[in-house]
Design an enzyme around this catalytic site. Structure first.
Site, PDB file in Angstrom:
ATOM      1  N   ASP A   1     -24.963  15.512  59.540  1.00 28.75           N
ATOM      2  CA  ASP A   1     -24.210  14.251  59.468  1.00 28.75           C
ATOM      3  C   ASP A   1     -23.524  13.965  60.806  1.00 28.75           C
ATOM      4  O   ASP A   1     -22.345  13.619  60.857  1.00 28.75           O
ATOM      5  CB  ASP A   1     -23.182  14.305  58.338  1.00 28.75           C
TER       6      ASP A   1
ATOM      7  N   GLY B   1      -6.055   9.362  57.880  1.00 30.02           N
ATOM      8  CA  GLY B   1      -7.432   8.935  57.670  1.00 30.02           C
ATOM      9  C   GLY B   1      -7.857   9.242  56.259  1.00 30.02           C
ATOM     10  O   GLY B   1      -7.299  10.115  55.605  1.00 30.02           O
TER      11      GLY B   1
END
Ligand SMILES: *[C@@H]1O[C@H](CO)[C@@H](O)[C@H](O)[C@H]1NC(C)=O
Ligand SMILES: *[C@@H]1O[C@H](CO)[C@@H](O)[C@H](O)[C@H]1NC(C)=O
Ligand SMILES: *[C@@H]1O[C@H](CO)[C@@H](O)[C@H](O)[C@H]1NC(C)=O
Ligand SMILES: *[C@@H]1O[C@H](CO)[C@@H](O)[C@H](O)[C@H]1NC(C)=O
Ligand SMILES: *[C@@H]1O[C@H](CO)[C@@H](O)[C@H](O)[C@H]1NC(C)=O
Ligand SMILES: *[C@@H]1O[C@H](CO)[C@@H](O)[C@H](O)[C@H]1NC(C)=O
Ligand SMILES: *[C@@H]1O[C@H](CO)[C@@H](O)[C@H](O)[C@H]1NC(C)=O
Length: 915
Positions: A754, A637
């Protein structure tokens, strides 16, 4: 549904260890009958309660036998029709037992629940019984490497759920069956991605009807049979094909012109047939890595334009195909090119490989052509053979005018920074320098995309993948050695594999069968460039639990089980206390001895050594090693900050390593603050930090590895995990508990700032874990109760709150939200619970803080929604193994991310659920 079964399994298996559980009498009778006719069954096959007593290789649900996995334990005997009395059987794996012989029972079709049948590398013979076509749930049928004879039963066409069909390496004969009005055929297998039929005696034409645009086939392997006639042009309709092997048959006639419709094909083998007509036009097949068109009777042709346009080529093999003309310089420039083998053609002119040839180029074999000149490049290291060309006439002594000695040096897994030991009594020194009895066998790759077998990095990636698979499934493997890669006459790549046991000299029955199951059921997936594979094990005479015989009374077993069950808990508690105490002592001693943060970079104004709880400081070298040199295949990722790699630490732990890239590094002080913060959070719903690295100008954070990736991948359908409403509630609850912990229990409290689906990870049991504290803020004493309103984090393209509010109508059932709901959810929830959930969600996104619930209120509310839906909020979640849907993740190569079990919902024995 399967989810419920698993939950049930969990509950049941807990009870099994405490109270007596009695195997269904019919199942016991069937196993008992099999035991009587089989030799070398595991030694703990004793007593009358296989489920309760935990017979090796047997798994049960609800006291019914659901799985038999007895691969590679030297089992011998026949597979009698007793097997078909196991009415709940889902998985049968008897692979790698050469002593298993005789025919399959004609009643095998009675195993109505069977999803996986693996009998790889045994001695079975006779015809494949037509009743196999009644196993309508079958997903995996692997009968390769036996002695089956006769035709492929047309009834296999009835297996509408079949995903994997491997009949290779037998003596099957007759035509490939296709359907006609009255009989089924293989053309009906629209879900099957693998037809592996190589090395048989199949004959007749390849039926045009076999192929249609409805097929999802990716591997078509028909090599080394006796097929005749021409290649049907319907082949060009099977758009998903990635590997096509039709070589070593007696195919004739022209190659269909639409072949180059197959733009996903990476490996194309048409060699050793009697094909005629124009040379196949491969223009546009830009995925091609390996092409072999040798030994056919194509029209003599000038070298075609596609020679210089296929940019992914690693290997171009076209011996004896009557091509002529001068080789274009551009042929040698594709960056992965390794081999150009064009023996026995009419290539003429001058050979010029140019100056920008591929740096992987290893061999150019142009024996017996008409080349008159060679433009030498200074210092080229490619092996070039021009024997039997005019340029070598008259006894030239140039090195390219003689056939080189075959270099023997080949890859072999190196020792891990240790000195191999001399071992006695047939033991072998492992890569970690321990003497033990490895489980050995050969990996056969049926169509690798590369041809340079001396490239150590490609084998290092295979090695990594093996270790990662074994570790993530918790099998007792210490280390793995690969050696001696060679190519056989069928153009398969062979690699010798040795698997060393962990913690002891040899494996027991359970360990061997688990490992063998992973290989025979394709749970292990090699890196994409290796393509389709199979494994054949050698027999293993060193089983640590010996042969059948040691027999315990089953009653004692139960009593001991119950007693141990109670004591283990206490022991564990004691042990935990002792362990913590010892760790503390150790830490104290260590800190006196040496500075554990010696590598803490002092030049960065980072304010001294960080104060960490349990997180470790890693050297750059160690992390480099653990990720196989930060190899691309381990990159799992990336984002603005850099990349995330998966890795295996030297102690065997699987980790995810977040490596900041140049330009996105934080100041030393921020980095230190972050790891101090992270090292203090410990909760089951928060990803925990294993350690960090802060040297060589790098900033890396090492986290525990979370098997199932981000919630976002699952919500979007990319992961293949089916998130029904219950699972979603459970994930919401987990995430809420994680955030609640950060707010209410972490000291100092942490505001994540977040929270999004990309930052919530799912473990193998789909427990939610809150991750990525990049923007988090610990709250100082003064700030408590008064939080900054500054907006941080990620803005999203489509504003989901608005979407929902627009669609919503409180006066209607389910608030009229059917239109915006994921259909998976819509089909699995109660309308009332969605309403309550939406109410809660909308309160959470209120503009003003005072209108939003606290996290502990959120947790309570989700718990009550779950209870309303009949779920226990405190139960363990079920594992994912039985619940994936389509495993394809859209990565474009032969083994993408497919997994039979991911695809099938097949039953994985409990030990093999991903850990
Ligand atoms: C195949 O399926 C059809 C209908 O689904 C059934 O009638 C037939 O008996 C099956 N054939 C075999 C050989 O199982
Ligand atoms: C259908 O195919 C089978 C063999 O696969 C054959 O026996 C049968 O006669 C065929 N039926 C028709 C109607 O062609
Ligand atoms: C493909 O599938 C569709 C729908 O399932 C069917 O109608 C059609 O006949 C199939 N086409 C071929 C060539 O088999
Ligand atoms: C080969 O195929 C390409 C693309 O389909 C086509 O443009 C080209 O004309 C073909 N070449 C020959 C020689 O048929
Ligand atoms: C190569 O051979 C062909 C056919 O034999 C001929 O026409 C051509 O001129 C030759 N090319 C060179 C460079 O010799
Ligand atoms: C087999 O070995 C594993 C560890 O290597 C051990 O956990 C397990 O209990 C053993 N099983 C039996 C039946 O001895
Ligand atoms: C396998 O079992 C047979 C007896 O069934 C025995 O003779 C043979 O030695 C065993 N082989 C290994 C490798 O253990």
């Amino acid at each position: 549904m399967s989810w419920r079964i698993h939950l049930f399994l969990l509950v049941v298996s807990v009870q099994v260890s405490v109270i007596a559980a009695w195997t269904d009498p019919l199942d016991y009778a069937a196993l008992r009958a099999l035991k009587d006719i089989w030799d070398n069954v595991p030694p703990n096959w004793a007593g009358t309660d296989p489920c309760g007593d935990g017979w090796s290789g047997i798994s049960c649900i609800n006291n019914r036998v659901v799985s038999i996995t007895l691969a590679s334990i030297n089992l011998s005997g026949q597979l009698s029709s007793d097997i078909t009395k196991l009415a709940e059987l889902q998985t049968l794996d008897l692979s790698y037992n050469e002593g298993m012989t005789g025919p399959l029972p004609s009643t095998i079709g009675n195993l109505a629940k069977l999803t996986s049948l693996s009998l790889v590398g045994c001695g079975f013979s006779g015809q494949i019984p037509p009743s196999i076509g009644s196993l309508e749930r079958l997903v995996d049928l692997s009968l390769n490497s036996n002695k089956f004879v006769g035709p492929i039963p047309p009834s296999i066409g009835n297996l509408s759920n079949l995903y994997w069909l491997d009949l290779a390496d037998n003596q099957l004969s007759g035509p490939i069956p296709v359907s006609n009005g009255s009989t089924p055929g293989l053309d009906m297998l629209v879900k099957t991605q693998h037809f592996h039929f190589g090395n048989n005696q199949l004959s007749g034409e390849i039926p045009p009807k076999l192929f249609s645009s409805n097929l999802t086939l990716i591997h078509l392997l028909l090599e080394n049979n006796q097929l005749t006639g021409s290649i049907p042009n319907t082949l060009g309709l099977v758009q998903k094909l990635e590997v096509v092997r039709l070589d070593r048959n007696s195919l004739s006639g022209p190659v269909p012109r639409n072949l180059n419709n197959l733009i996903s094909v990476q490996e194309l083998f048409l060699a050793n047939n009697m094909l005629t007509g124009p040379l196949p036009n491969l223009t546009g097949m830009n995925s091609l890595n390996y092409v072999d068109l040798s030994n056919n009777s194509f029209d003599a042709t000038e070298i075609p334009p596609w020679f210089s346009s296929l940019q992914s080529l690693t290997s171009l093999v076209m011996e004896n195909t009557r091509i002529w003309g001068q080789l274009p310089v551009a042929l040698f420039s594709p960056y992965q090119l390794q081999t150009v083998a064009l023996k026995n053609n009419r290539i003429n002119g001058t050979l010029d490989i140019g100056s920008s040839y591929s740096n992987q180029l290893q061999l150019i074999d142009l024996q017996n052509n008409s080349i008159v000149g060679f433009t030498l490049q200074a210092g080229y290291s490619v092996q070039i053979i021009l024997v039997d060309n005019p340029i070598c006439d008259g006894g030239s002594t140039q090195s390219f005018c003689s056939i080189p000695q075959q270099a023997n040096s080949s890859y072999s897994t190196p020792a891990e920074n240790c000195t191999p030991l001399p071992c006695t009594s047939n033991k072998i020194s492992s890569p970690s320098c321990k003497c033990a009895y490895p489980y050995t066998g050969t990996l056969f790759f049926r169509a690798p995309s590369f041809s340079n077998y001396r490239n150590s990095s490609i084998f290092a990636s295979l090695h990594f993948e093996l270790m990662f698979t074994f570790r993530s499934h918790g099998v007792p493997v210490d280390s793995v050695s690969l050696s001696n890669p060679t190519k056989n006459l069928d153009d398969y790549l062979h690699v010798t594999l040795q698997i060393f046991p962990s913690g002891q000299d040899s494996f027991n029955h359970t360990g061997i069968s688990e490992i063998a199951f992973m290989m025979s059921n394709q749970i292990f997936k090699p890196p994409p460039s290796f393509g389709p594979f199979f494994f054949i094990a050698n027999s293993y005479p060193y089983l640590s639990d010996g042969a059948e015989g040691s027999k315990k009374s089953s009653n004692t077993g139960i009593i001991i089980g119950a007693a141990v069950g109670g004591t283990v808990l206490v022991l564990l508690l004691l042990l935990a206390g002792f362990y913590a105490f010892r760790q503390k002592k150790r830490a104290e001693t260590a800190s006196k001895k040496s500075d554990p943060f010696a590598s803490w970079d002092p030049n960065t104004n980072s304010g001294g050594v960080p104060q960490l709880k349990g997180a470790k400081c890693f050297s750059f070298e160690e992390l480099k090693r653990s990720t196989n040199n930060f190899s691309e295949t381990n990159d799992v990722g990336s984002g603005g900050y850099g990349k995330v790699y998966r890795g295996i630490l030297s102690n065997g732990q699987l980790v995810a390593i977040k490596r900041a890239q140049q330009g996105s590094m934080q100041g030393g002080l921020e980095f230190k603050t972050e790891i101090e913060l992270l090292s203090r959070v410990h909760h089951k719903n928060v990803v925990s930090l294993v350690g960090f690295c802060f040297e060589h100008g790098e900033q890396m954070l090492v986290y525990e590895y979370i098997a199932n990736g981000t919630l976002k991948d699952s919500l979007s359908g990319r992961s293949g995990i089916r998130l029904d409403w219950m699972r979603r509630l459970r994930i919401a609850l987990g995430a809420a508990r994680g955030v609640q912990y950060l707010h209410d229990l972490a000291n100092p409290p942490i505001i994540h700032r977040d929270i999004k689906s990309n930052n919530i990870l799912l473990d193998e049991r789909l427990n939610a874990k809150v991750a990525d504290f990049g923007l988090s803020k610990p709250m100082g004493e003064s700030e408590r109760g008064h939080v900054t309103t500054q907006v941080k984090g990620t803005m999203k393209g489509k504003y989901i709150v608005r979407e929902v509010k627009q669609a919503m109508d409180m006066s209607k059932d389910m608030y009229n939200l059917q239109g915006v709901l994921d259909p998976i959810v819509a089909s699995s929830m109660s309308p009332r619970s969605i309403e309550k959930f939406v109410d809660l969600s909308l309160r959470c996104v209120q503009e003003s803080g005072v209108n939003r619930p606290t996290m502990s209120e959120v947790v309570k509310e989700i718990e009550s929604i779950m209870e309303m839906a009949g779920l226990n909020p405190n139960a363990e979640s079920a594992s994912t193994s039985a619940s994936y849907e389509d495993g394809s993740k859209g990565v474009n190569h032969p083994y993408s991310n497919e997994s039979m079990f991911a695809y099938s919902g097949g039953y994985l024995p409990p030990k093999l659920e991903p850990k």
